[in-house]
Design an enzyme around this catalytic site. Structure first.
Site, mmCIF file in Angstrom:
data_model
loop_
_atom_site.group_PDB
_atom_site.id
_atom_site.type_symbol
_atom_site.label_atom_id
_atom_site.label_comp_id
_atom_site.label_asym_id
_atom_site.label_seq_id
_atom_site.Cartn_x
_atom_site.Cartn_y
_atom_site.Cartn_z
ATOM 1 N N LYS A 218 0.818 -1.219 0.000
ATOM 2 C CA LYS A 218 0.000 0.000 0.000
ATOM 3 C C LYS A 218 0.854 1.272 0.000
ATOM 4 C CE LYS A 218 -3.494 -2.625 -0.263
ATOM 5 N NZ LYS A 218 -4.386 -3.263 0.687
HETATM 6 C C1 LIG Z 1 -5.386 -4.409 1.087
HETATM 7 C C2 LIG Z 1 -6.843 -4.219 1.166
HETATM 8 C C3 LIG Z 1 -7.556 -4.471 2.345
HETATM 9 C C4 LIG Z 1 -6.979 -5.176 3.515
HETATM 10 O O1 LIG Z 1 -5.880 -4.578 4.082
HETATM 11 P P1 LIG Z 1 -5.034 -5.373 5.172
HETATM 12 O O2 LIG Z 1 -4.257 -4.292 5.837
HETATM 13 O O3 LIG Z 1 -4.171 -6.344 4.423
HETATM 14 O O4 LIG Z 1 -5.975 -6.042 6.081
HETATM 15 C C5 LIG Z 1 -8.893 -4.115 2.392
HETATM 16 N N1 LIG Z 1 -9.510 -3.587 1.331
HETATM 17 C C6 LIG Z 1 -8.872 -3.367 0.171
HETATM 18 C C7 LIG Z 1 -9.617 -2.746 -0.958
HETATM 19 C C8 LIG Z 1 -7.521 -3.700 0.044
HETATM 20 O O5 LIG Z 1 -6.892 -3.527 -1.131
#
Ligand SMILES: *Cc1c(COP(=O)(O)O)cnc(C)c1O
Length: 420
Positions: A218
């Site tokens: 991210k």
């Molecule tokens: C990555 C992601 C999540 C989950 O994030 P985590 O921190 O891995 O739990 C939730 N929603 C979307 C759209 C994502 O891309």
């Protein structure tokens, strides 16, 4: 957040700070065989000396789990996204789960969300025994369609959960108005959208609760981590309590000099706290967020320009009133104009040393949801159509200009070979 203009050093022309590598030599020589270009992974964590120093300092401090650094990260994220309160947790999935929990979602309730998302978004609805109700997307942004949300509202609708797909903010004015009419709350899955803004308002300052992800890929990472933000103190306090076993107050302080051994469990909570050693990474990342997002936007615009005249593919629309965080760069193939399918296109990109991904297989097409709710192909045609055609290309600040040029070349080369 206003888009900052890029300094000449923001975009990397070399893959190292120490000089020209083989990668750069190929990248900069138009006559070099393109097949020699080194593999460009779909993603590479943008962590450097600042993150490493911050982690070492935390490890040496003797306090490695939740403490002052997690609290500083809460403070800094809250102020960056225009929210009054923030609770650091160990994933965005945890943040979404806590958000629905503090809003009282339970059996019999419906939560409206998009099928074009990671499974987390729907999974947390299931955790609480509520029912995920999907609303189809807009084809030009792949964000949830406010019209489809309107149609999905029932008197059981408790929460609307938009996902800012790829970091492009959803139509929040429309979604907030629909929620208000329905007496529902809005929880934003902003896993892709830290640093994005909608009509001048940062994502994090609009919905009732907003959840960010600090997963490895991210825009801001702590390796694994997440953050819940809200302007409602009661929800924030409740989420904080639930994030650490339902213990009544700052339990993390119990081993500090000003702490106390005594605590009371007042709620059924979870083990969702973010350790300081990870928060240290996030604090260093946050310092560079604006610049990193500006590089993402600059690279995305270069992709946009390069692909504008290619009739065999579409790129996503960017609304003039948003500043996207450009977490993903998506191309949508016109399969009728190509003699190969999407899977083969991805294989050929790999053969030309370009890593890719697909975001996302629509949630309703995963076995668990098909079997439990009887969803089938055709239920959400816009999401399904996009899924069948889409490829996520590499997009991250650690890419060099040469890497970007190579990806563009590879996409166009495959199209030229297989144009119909
Ligand atoms: C990555 C992601 C999540 C989950 O994030 P985590 O921190 O891995 O739990 C939730 N929603 C979307 C759209 C994502 O891309």
């Amino acid at each position: 957040m206003a888009a900052k203009t890029l300094g000449p050093t923001s975009i990397r022309t070399s893959s190292t700070s120490t000089g020209i590598t083989a990668r750069d030599a190929v990248a900069q020589d138009d006559n070099a065989p393109r097949a020699l270009y080194p593999f460009i992974p779909f993603y590479r964590a943008d962590v450097g000396p600042d993150e490493i120093a911050a982690v070492v300092e935390c490890l040496q401090s003797g306090w490695i789990t939740t403490g002052p650094l997690a609290h500083k990260l809460e403070h800094d994220v809250a102020s960056a996204v225009g929210a009054a309160y923030a609770v650091a947790v160990n994933s965005c999935t945890a943040a979404l789960h806590l958000a629905l929990n503090v809003l009282g979602v339970g059996p019999g309730d419906e939560v409206i969300t998009t099928p074009m998302t990671f499974c987390s978004t729907a999974e947390v609805i299931e955790y609480l025994g509520a029912k995920p109700v999907f609303a189809d997307i807009d084809p030009d942004t792949l964000n949830i369609s406010p019209k489809a949300v309107s149609k999905a509202i029932t008197d059981r609708t408790k929460v609307i959960m938009p996902v800012h797909y790829g970091g492009h903010p959803c139509d929040m004015d429309e979604i907030m108005a629909i929620a208000q009419d329905a007496g529902a709350n809005v929880v934003e899955d902003a896993a892709h959208a830290i640093g994005a803004s909608y009509r001048g308002r940062p994502i994090g300052s609009i919905g009732d609760i907003t959840c960010f992800s600090f997963y490895a890929t991210k825009n801001v990472t702590t390796a694994e981590g997440g953050m819940l933000v809200t302007n409602n103190q009661e929800w924030a306090d409740h989420a904080r309590r639930l994030s650490l076993h339902g213990i009544d107050r700052d339990a993390w302080k119990r081993y500090r000099r000003d702490g106390s051994w005594e605590y009371d469990v007042v709620d059924l909570g979870f083990k969702y706290n973010l350790p300081d050693v990870l928060a240290a990474i996030g604090l260093a990342q946050l310092q560079r967020l604006e610049e990193a997002n500006a590089v993402r936007r600059a690279y995305a615009q270069m992709y946009d320009r390069a692909f504008a005249e290619v009739p065999e593919l579409d790129v996503l629309n960017v609304r003039p009133y948003v500043t996207p965080s450009r977490h993903l760069y998506i191309i949508l193939l016109h399969l009728d104009k190509l003699s190969i399918g999407r899977a083969e296109f991805i294989e050929q990109l790999k053969a030309l040393n370009v890593g890719t991904s697909v975001h996302f297989k629509p949630v309703h097409l995963h076995s668990y949801y098909m079997e439990k709710y009887g969803f089938r192909k055709g239920d959400f045609p816009t999401a399904e159509n996009a899924y069948e055609r889409l490829i996520s290309l590499p997009l991250y600040p650690g890419m060099t200009q040469g890497d970007l040029n190579h990806v563009i070349w590879a996409v166009k080369e495959i199209i030229a070979r297989h144009r119909r």
